[in-house]
Design a protein around this motif. Structure first.
Motif, short mmCIF file in Angstrom:
data_model
loop_
_atom_site.label_atom_id
_atom_site.label_comp_id
_atom_site.label_asym_id
_atom_site.label_seq_id
_atom_site.Cartn_x
_atom_site.Cartn_y
_atom_site.Cartn_z
N ASN A 271 0.83 -1.21 0.00
CA ASN A 271 0.00 0.00 0.00
C ASN A 271 0.85 1.25 0.00
N GLY A 272 1.95 1.21 0.76
CA GLY A 272 2.85 2.37 0.79
C GLY A 272 3.47 2.64 -0.57
N PHE A 273 3.85 1.56 -1.26
CA PHE A 273 4.42 1.72 -2.60
C PHE A 273 3.38 2.29 -3.57
N ALA A 274 2.14 1.76 -3.50
CA ALA A 274 1.09 2.24 -4.39
C ALA A 274 0.74 3.69 -4.11
N ILE A 275 0.62 4.03 -2.82
CA ILE A 275 0.23 5.39 -2.44
C ILE A 275 1.37 6.37 -2.65
N GLY A 276 2.58 5.95 -2.29
CA GLY A 276 3.69 6.90 -2.30
C GLY A 276 4.39 7.06 -3.63
N ILE A 277 4.36 6.04 -4.48
CA ILE A 277 5.09 6.12 -5.75
C ILE A 277 4.15 6.05 -6.95
N LEU A 278 3.36 4.97 -7.06
CA LEU A 278 2.53 4.79 -8.25
C LEU A 278 1.47 5.88 -8.38
N TYR A 279 0.84 6.24 -7.26
CA TYR A 279 -0.22 7.24 -7.33
C TYR A 279 0.29 8.60 -7.79
N PRO A 280 1.33 9.19 -7.17
CA PRO A 280 1.80 10.48 -7.70
C PRO A 280 2.47 10.37 -9.06
N LEU A 281 3.01 9.18 -9.38
CA LEU A 281 3.68 9.00 -10.67
C LEU A 281 2.70 9.21 -11.83
N MET A 282 1.43 8.91 -11.61
CA MET A 282 0.44 9.06 -12.67
C MET A 282 0.28 10.53 -13.11
N LEU A 283 0.72 11.46 -12.28
CA LEU A 283 0.60 12.89 -12.60
C LEU A 283 1.76 13.40 -13.45
N LEU A 284 2.76 12.56 -13.66
CA LEU A 284 3.95 13.00 -14.39
C LEU A 284 3.65 13.38 -15.84
N PRO A 285 2.88 12.60 -16.62
CA PRO A 285 2.57 13.04 -17.99
C PRO A 285 1.84 14.38 -18.05
N LEU A 286 1.02 14.67 -17.05
CA LEU A 286 0.33 15.97 -16.99
C LEU A 286 1.32 17.10 -16.82
N ALA A 287 2.27 16.92 -15.91
CA ALA A 287 3.30 17.93 -15.72
C ALA A 287 4.16 18.08 -16.97
N ALA A 288 4.42 16.96 -17.65
CA ALA A 288 5.21 17.01 -18.89
C ALA A 288 4.50 17.80 -19.97
N LEU A 289 3.18 17.63 -20.07
CA LEU A 289 2.43 18.35 -21.09
C LEU A 289 2.39 19.85 -20.79
N LEU A 290 2.21 20.21 -19.54
CA LEU A 290 2.07 21.62 -19.17
C LEU A 290 3.40 22.35 -19.11
N ALA A 291 4.48 21.63 -18.79
CA ALA A 291 5.76 22.31 -18.60
C ALA A 291 6.80 21.95 -19.65
N GLY A 292 6.61 20.86 -20.37
CA GLY A 292 7.60 20.46 -21.37
C GLY A 292 8.93 20.12 -20.73
N ASP A 293 10.01 20.70 -21.26
CA ASP A 293 11.35 20.45 -20.74
C ASP A 293 11.78 21.44 -19.67
N ARG A 294 10.93 22.37 -19.30
CA ARG A 294 11.27 23.35 -18.25
C ARG A 294 11.22 22.67 -16.89
N LYS A 295 12.37 22.48 -16.32
CA LYS A 295 12.53 21.58 -15.18
C LYS A 295 11.84 22.11 -13.92
N LEU A 296 12.15 23.32 -13.52
CA LEU A 296 11.58 23.85 -12.29
C LEU A 296 10.07 24.04 -12.41
N LYS A 297 9.62 24.50 -13.57
CA LYS A 297 8.18 24.64 -13.77
C LYS A 297 7.50 23.27 -13.72
N GLY A 298 8.13 22.27 -14.30
CA GLY A 298 7.57 20.93 -14.26
C GLY A 298 7.43 20.42 -12.84
N ALA A 299 8.47 20.65 -12.01
CA ALA A 299 8.42 20.22 -10.61
C ALA A 299 7.30 20.94 -9.86
#
Length: 269
Positions: free
Chosen positions: A20-48
């Protein structure tokens, strides 16, 4: 000998908490990564920054949904929220180092490989299911022998095929799609639909279903739930374990799908 059941229960609790900790702590927030990639592209700090903000908003929305839902309870311990925060901060750190878009592309490749391998595994399960069904028919109608174990094994294999192949079918677009406009539309329109579908339908479903299934599977494990028939398969708890695995594989496929859609929308494909 008296301590063995308690020790076994404690080990199951530790394994369940770790999963559960792995699912909640890693897999769940990881799903938001493509969204950040679309909105920020290669801009690192903005993406974070986009990633952390979206993680905060989604966590708050999930907590509110759980509070309003009838059969779902939000986490009551601070450790669950600390796990989410730690996982989000870790992912944000890597985004700040390499950028959201490159990180999403790098993670999507191994996730897609895992989903595809599980999909290919189901080919052997289908073959085994067909052979066992053939054997059951021959034994029953030719030799008059009935095997409950073999009959239940068909049910197990049938369930495993659907649960393990769902992510693969989504990834390869082999699932049933009822649409009017999608198939004949442009690549950018399809990318918009795939991206929106992942974030408004697929990921929320995976999160809520995983949340709701956790106590259901844990209860089955705690009693080692088995068949109601004495000669049946005493491993219903293992079959039910495929439910969270199905949801994780489906989320992995959705991650790869959203990453590819984001690349199309950014003009990289």
């Amino acid at each position: 000998m008296r301590g063995e059941p308690r020790f076994h229960s404690d080990m199951l609790d530790i394994a369940g908490t770790t999963a559960n900790g792995f699912a909640i702590g890693i897999l769940y927030p990881l799903m938001l990564l493509p969204l950040a990639a679309l909105l920020a592209g290669d801009r690192k700090l903005k993406g974070a920054a986009v990633f952390l903000l979206s993680a905060l908003l989604v966590t708050g929305g999930a907590w509110l949904f759980a509070r309003l839902a009838v059969d779902i309870e939000p986490p009551r311990t601070a450790g669950s929220y600390l796990t989410i925060a730690a996982g989000a901060m870790l992912i944000a750190f890597f985004i700040a180092r390499s950028g959201a878009a490159p990180l999403a592309a790098a993670i999507a490749a191994p996730l897609e490989t895992i989903v595809r391998r599980f999909g290919r595994l189901t080919l052997f399960l289908i073959l085994a299911m067909a052979l066992i069904q053939f054997a059951v028919v021959i034994l029953r109608y030719v030799f008059g022998v009935n095997s409950i174990f073999m009959q239940e094994s068909i049910t197990y294999l049938h369930g495993a095929v659907f649960l393990l192949a769902a992510g693969y079918a989504l990834l390869t677009d082999d699932h049933v799609r009822v649409d009017i406009f999608y198939r004949e539309s442009s690549a950018r329109f399809k990318a918009r639909v795939d991206f929106a579908g992942a974030y408004f339908l697929l990921f929320p479903f995976c999160l809520v279903a995983l949340w709701a299934a956790a106590p259901y599977v844990a209860t089955s494990w705690s009693v080692h739930e088995g068949s109601t028939e004495q000669s049946g398969i005493q491993a219903v708890f293992l079959l039910k374990t495929l439910i969270p695995l199905f949801l994780v594989l489906l989320a992995m496929a959705g991650f790869s799908l959203a990453t590819r859609a984001g690349q199309t929308l950014r003009g990289e494909r």
